[in-house]
Write a protein that holds these residues in place. Sequence first.
Motif, mmCIF file in Angstrom:
data_model
loop_
_atom_site.group_PDB
_atom_site.id
_atom_site.type_symbol
_atom_site.label_atom_id
_atom_site.label_comp_id
_atom_site.label_asym_id
_atom_site.label_seq_id
_atom_site.Cartn_x
_atom_site.Cartn_y
_atom_site.Cartn_z
ATOM 1 N N ARG A 133 60.972 31.080 92.929
ATOM 2 C CA ARG A 133 59.872 30.786 93.847
ATOM 3 C C ARG A 133 59.956 29.351 94.343
ATOM 4 O O ARG A 133 60.551 28.480 93.695
ATOM 5 C CB ARG A 133 58.510 31.021 93.183
ATOM 6 C CG ARG A 133 58.155 30.064 92.072
ATOM 7 C CD ARG A 133 56.815 30.424 91.458
ATOM 8 N NE ARG A 133 56.491 29.581 90.317
ATOM 9 C CZ ARG A 133 55.825 28.432 90.402
ATOM 10 N NH1 ARG A 133 55.414 28.002 91.580
ATOM 11 N NH2 ARG A 133 55.565 27.720 89.319
ATOM 12 N N CYS A 134 59.352 29.134 95.502
ATOM 13 C CA CYS A 134 59.279 27.796 96.084
ATOM 14 C C CYS A 134 58.073 27.079 95.517
ATOM 15 O O CYS A 134 56.958 27.615 95.522
ATOM 16 C CB CYS A 134 59.176 27.890 97.604
ATOM 17 S SG CYS A 134 58.896 26.287 98.407
ATOM 18 N N THR A 136 56.598 24.598 96.790
ATOM 19 C CA THR A 136 55.733 24.086 97.852
ATOM 20 C C THR A 136 54.880 25.177 98.478
ATOM 21 O O THR A 136 53.655 25.069 98.555
ATOM 22 C CB THR A 136 56.575 23.402 98.940
ATOM 23 O OG1 THR A 136 57.327 22.329 98.356
ATOM 24 C CG2 THR A 136 55.675 22.842 100.041
ATOM 25 N N CYS A 137 55.513 26.254 98.918
ATOM 26 C CA CYS A 137 54.772 27.289 99.657
ATOM 27 C C CYS A 137 54.555 28.569 98.865
ATOM 28 O O CYS A 137 53.821 29.457 99.304
ATOM 29 C CB CYS A 137 55.452 27.607 100.981
ATOM 30 S SG CYS A 137 57.011 28.527 100.823
ATOM 31 N N GLN A 139 56.735 30.943 98.254
ATOM 32 C CA GLN A 139 57.599 32.062 98.642
ATOM 33 C C GLN A 139 58.457 32.502 97.454
ATOM 34 O O GLN A 139 58.993 31.675 96.716
ATOM 35 C CB GLN A 139 58.505 31.639 99.797
ATOM 36 C CG GLN A 139 59.507 32.676 100.241
ATOM 37 C CD GLN A 139 58.846 33.849 100.950
ATOM 38 O OE1 GLN A 139 57.813 33.699 101.567
ATOM 39 N NE2 GLN A 139 59.456 35.016 100.870
ATOM 40 N N TYR A 141 61.757 34.841 95.895
ATOM 41 C CA TYR A 141 63.079 35.356 96.228
ATOM 42 C C TYR A 141 63.625 36.127 95.032
ATOM 43 O O TYR A 141 63.316 35.812 93.883
ATOM 44 C CB TYR A 141 64.063 34.206 96.524
ATOM 45 C CG TYR A 141 63.681 33.314 97.676
ATOM 46 C CD1 TYR A 141 64.199 33.524 98.947
ATOM 47 C CD2 TYR A 141 62.819 32.236 97.477
ATOM 48 C CE1 TYR A 141 63.865 32.686 100.007
ATOM 49 C CE2 TYR A 141 62.465 31.402 98.536
ATOM 50 C CZ TYR A 141 62.997 31.626 99.796
ATOM 51 O OH TYR A 141 62.647 30.799 100.827
ATOM 52 N N ALA A 183 67.537 25.181 99.407
ATOM 53 C CA ALA A 183 66.103 24.907 99.554
ATOM 54 C C ALA A 183 65.413 26.171 100.052
ATOM 55 O O ALA A 183 66.061 27.144 100.459
ATOM 56 C CB ALA A 183 65.882 23.762 100.534
ATOM 57 N N CYS A 184 64.113 26.163 100.043
ATOM 58 C CA CYS A 184 63.332 27.288 100.545
ATOM 59 C C CYS A 184 63.623 27.495 102.033
ATOM 60 O O CYS A 184 63.595 26.536 102.816
ATOM 61 C CB CYS A 184 61.849 27.019 100.317
ATOM 62 S SG CYS A 184 60.748 28.292 100.989
ATOM 63 N N THR A 185 63.899 28.718 102.422
ATOM 64 C CA THR A 185 64.193 29.007 103.823
ATOM 65 C C THR A 185 62.927 29.026 104.681
ATOM 66 O O THR A 185 63.009 29.024 105.911
ATOM 67 C CB THR A 185 64.895 30.368 103.950
ATOM 68 O OG1 THR A 185 64.088 31.383 103.351
ATOM 69 C CG2 THR A 185 66.255 30.338 103.270
ATOM 70 N N CYS A 187 60.004 26.771 104.064
ATOM 71 C CA CYS A 187 59.425 25.435 104.253
ATOM 72 C C CYS A 187 60.348 24.297 103.857
ATOM 73 O O CYS A 187 59.990 23.128 104.034
ATOM 74 C CB CYS A 187 58.113 25.325 103.484
ATOM 75 S SG CYS A 187 58.332 25.216 101.695
ATOM 76 N N GLY A 189 61.179 23.593 100.811
ATOM 77 C CA GLY A 189 60.749 23.070 99.524
ATOM 78 C C GLY A 189 61.745 23.326 98.402
ATOM 79 O O GLY A 189 62.771 23.984 98.569
ATOM 80 N N LEU A 191 63.203 24.923 95.116
ATOM 81 C CA LEU A 191 63.201 26.235 94.487
ATOM 82 C C LEU A 191 63.328 26.101 92.974
ATOM 83 O O LEU A 191 64.026 25.215 92.477
ATOM 84 C CB LEU A 191 64.351 27.089 95.011
ATOM 85 C CG LEU A 191 64.326 27.456 96.490
ATOM 86 C CD1 LEU A 191 65.540 28.294 96.847
ATOM 87 C CD2 LEU A 191 63.036 28.201 96.851
#
Length: 281
Positions: A133-134, A136-137, A139, A141, A183-185, A187, A189, A191
């Motif tokens: 997970r990210c 920051t946001c 998300q 995966y 990095a997060c696709t 934002c 951020g 991972l």
Amino acid sequence: MATGLEAPPLTDELLDEAVSLMRGAHVAVLTGAGVSTDSGIPDYRGEGAPVRTPMTFQTFLASETARKRYWAGSHLGWRNFAAAEPNSGHRALAELELHGVVPGVVTQNVDGLHRRAGSRHVVELHGGMDRVRCLTCGQHYARQAIADRLASLNPLVDLDTAIRPAPDGDVEVDDVGSMAIPACTVCGGVLKPDVVFFGEFVPTDTFHAASSLVRGSDTLLVAGSSLVVNSGIRLIEFARRRRMPIIVVNRGVTKGDSRATVKIDGGASETLTAMADALLR
């Protein structure tokens, strides 16, 4: 009652005593790393485990070098970790759930082997390594998708190189200077595998699900956990205060031995299999 000093190994008498506490009862199960050692996943604290300093959440956040080291090791170790198969202990618990003895399993492990063995009600206290997970946001995966991105970003990493596995799908890696991490696709951020690192807290809703499972049961069975981590000892203390019988199965001393109604000093796989055989035959 066990004292926690020199717990006896598995005997017919101890097994019979434990099975008598489980027969006709709903048995909540708490598992730790000792349940997965027979699947080839090393234990942090078991007998013979190497002295190793785990990654902390604070270090992971504060240092890009630390994140590179973590992801390099985790990338190299993921294939071995993901290839691990459930063992007889995992399968015994799934069978006990199927027959209504075990309403669910609370696990401190992040390997997903209980789910793969067929257990349907699994509370993963510390998350799962198969998810990312990210920070920051938020998300999420699939871990394999991140593994594919790591391989693409680092084509010179040789996945066929002999590696020394460590707990949680990690390995020991020293040279990480050239490691590139995705990095997060969404934002951009940072991972992180969707697991609870040292220095993090178990999410409130996750612990509530675990304690609810214990609350709705008659007996607590702890298998393969030293109960050093606070989340585990909180559950065993919750059961003790409710005056529930507590069965502890582990090689070596645990922090829950003094609270155990029955303590079996033995391997999780063979003990869980023997319990299932006795209860279901």
